[in-house]
Design a protein around this motif. Sequence first.
Motif, PDB file in Angstrom:
ATOM      1  N   GLN A 147       4.044  -1.194   8.579  1.00  0.00           N
ATOM      2  CA  GLN A 147       4.375  -1.059   7.159  1.00  0.00           C
ATOM      3  C   GLN A 147       5.805  -0.576   6.972  1.00  0.00           C
ATOM      4  O   GLN A 147       6.557  -1.082   6.133  1.00  0.00           O
ATOM      5  CB  GLN A 147       3.386  -0.081   6.490  1.00  0.00           C
ATOM      6  N   GLU A 148       6.206   0.398   7.792  1.00  0.00           N
ATOM      7  CA  GLU A 148       7.587   0.906   7.707  1.00  0.00           C
ATOM      8  C   GLU A 148       8.594  -0.187   8.054  1.00  0.00           C
ATOM      9  O   GLU A 148       9.637  -0.325   7.404  1.00  0.00           O
ATOM     10  CB  GLU A 148       7.774   2.107   8.650  1.00  0.00           C
ATOM     11  N   LYS A 150       8.233  -3.379   7.670  1.00  0.00           N
ATOM     12  CA  LYS A 150       8.282  -4.324   6.548  1.00  0.00           C
ATOM     13  C   LYS A 150       9.164  -3.757   5.429  1.00  0.00           C
ATOM     14  O   LYS A 150      10.008  -4.450   4.871  1.00  0.00           O
ATOM     15  CB  LYS A 150       6.860  -4.595   6.034  1.00  0.00           C
ATOM     16  N   THR A 151       8.966  -2.465   5.140  1.00  0.00           N
ATOM     17  CA  THR A 151       9.784  -1.795   4.114  1.00  0.00           C
ATOM     18  C   THR A 151      11.262  -1.858   4.498  1.00  0.00           C
ATOM     19  O   THR A 151      12.135  -2.167   3.673  1.00  0.00           O
ATOM     20  CB  THR A 151       9.341  -0.318   3.978  1.00  0.00           C
ATOM     21  N   ASP A 154      12.637  -5.477   4.157  1.00  0.00           N
ATOM     22  CA  ASP A 154      12.788  -5.832   2.734  1.00  0.00           C
ATOM     23  C   ASP A 154      13.988  -5.110   2.128  1.00  0.00           C
ATOM     24  O   ASP A 154      14.773  -5.701   1.377  1.00  0.00           O
ATOM     25  CB  ASP A 154      11.530  -5.439   1.933  1.00  0.00           C
ATOM     26  N   MET A 155      14.142  -3.822   2.462  1.00  0.00           N
ATOM     27  CA  MET A 155      15.270  -3.062   1.925  1.00  0.00           C
ATOM     28  C   MET A 155      16.587  -3.624   2.450  1.00  0.00           C
ATOM     29  O   MET A 155      17.562  -3.748   1.695  1.00  0.00           O
ATOM     30  CB  MET A 155      15.135  -1.572   2.274  1.00  0.00           C
ATOM     31  N   GLN A 188       8.609   9.104   2.927  1.00  0.00           N
ATOM     32  CA  GLN A 188       9.279   7.953   2.312  1.00  0.00           C
ATOM     33  C   GLN A 188      10.402   7.426   3.217  1.00  0.00           C
ATOM     34  O   GLN A 188      11.172   8.216   3.785  1.00  0.00           O
ATOM     35  CB  GLN A 188       9.891   8.357   0.954  1.00  0.00           C
TER      36      GLN A 188
END
Length: 236
Positions: A147-148, A150-151, A154-155, A188
């Motif tokens: 998940q990290e 992917k984040t 995307d960022m 985060q």
Amino acid sequence: MPEKKEQLYEGKAKKVYATEDPNLVIVSYKDDATAFNGAKKGTIVGKGVVNNRMSNLLMEKLSEEGIPTHYVKELSERETLVKKVSIVPLEVIVRNIAAGSLAKRLGLAEGTPMKRTVLEYCYKCDALDDPMVNEYHILAMEYCTEQELKTIADMAIKINAFLVGYFASINVELVDFKLEFGKTSDGQIVLADEISPDTCRFWDATTHEKLDKDRFRRDMGGVEDAYKEMMKRVLG
Ligand code: TMP
Ligand code: ASP
């Protein structure tokens, strides 16, 4: 003004200090320059000021675009208050135009536009010379979670889309750049480290003159002037 306490870390280009708030640290930008994993050393006079101010301005713009960053407040020419993060041990490289190690690896002429944005990852490890890794290595080695990752990807793509347009507006081609991400105490993922001529390739859009650290890496001269020119274009 937050009080600067003990030094927590000294890297190649920055020092990090504790503050009275456990969630905040102060970064202090040096003029020291290295290349090739520290094998080449030098000084770029005024670089710390340029990188601090440019990176802060870009992080402010990116947060207005909805990208979470570590940036809190500029304290002085060389010092900035940022959120304390644990750095994800990856260098995330974004490429729009072939240059540097990609041009060499794929046998492309420097300056060849890439038909799509290219993302690369290197594992941050000086002892191993920051080896390139792919998504499978990252997940198998648990450098971060799926998940990290992917984040982060995307960022990185969003950051590139914004920065390409921003630099075009000051007649600069954003050839490629390196990002680092960190995790705050509440988990985060935020953009961390810096965005500067140390970590980006900037070419004048008209003359293709190099306006970044490649002038130092390649002994081209005019290093300080290139940093000053980028500062002038970004900060007016
Ligand atoms: P490269 O072509 O040498 O792989 O570099 C790609 C981009 O990443 C370039 O803009 C310079 C930046 N970079 C860093 O910020 N730190 C590094 O240690 C390396 C090798 C590259
Ligand atoms: N990060 C590399 C080093 O410290 C320098 C670079 O090529 O940007 O040597």
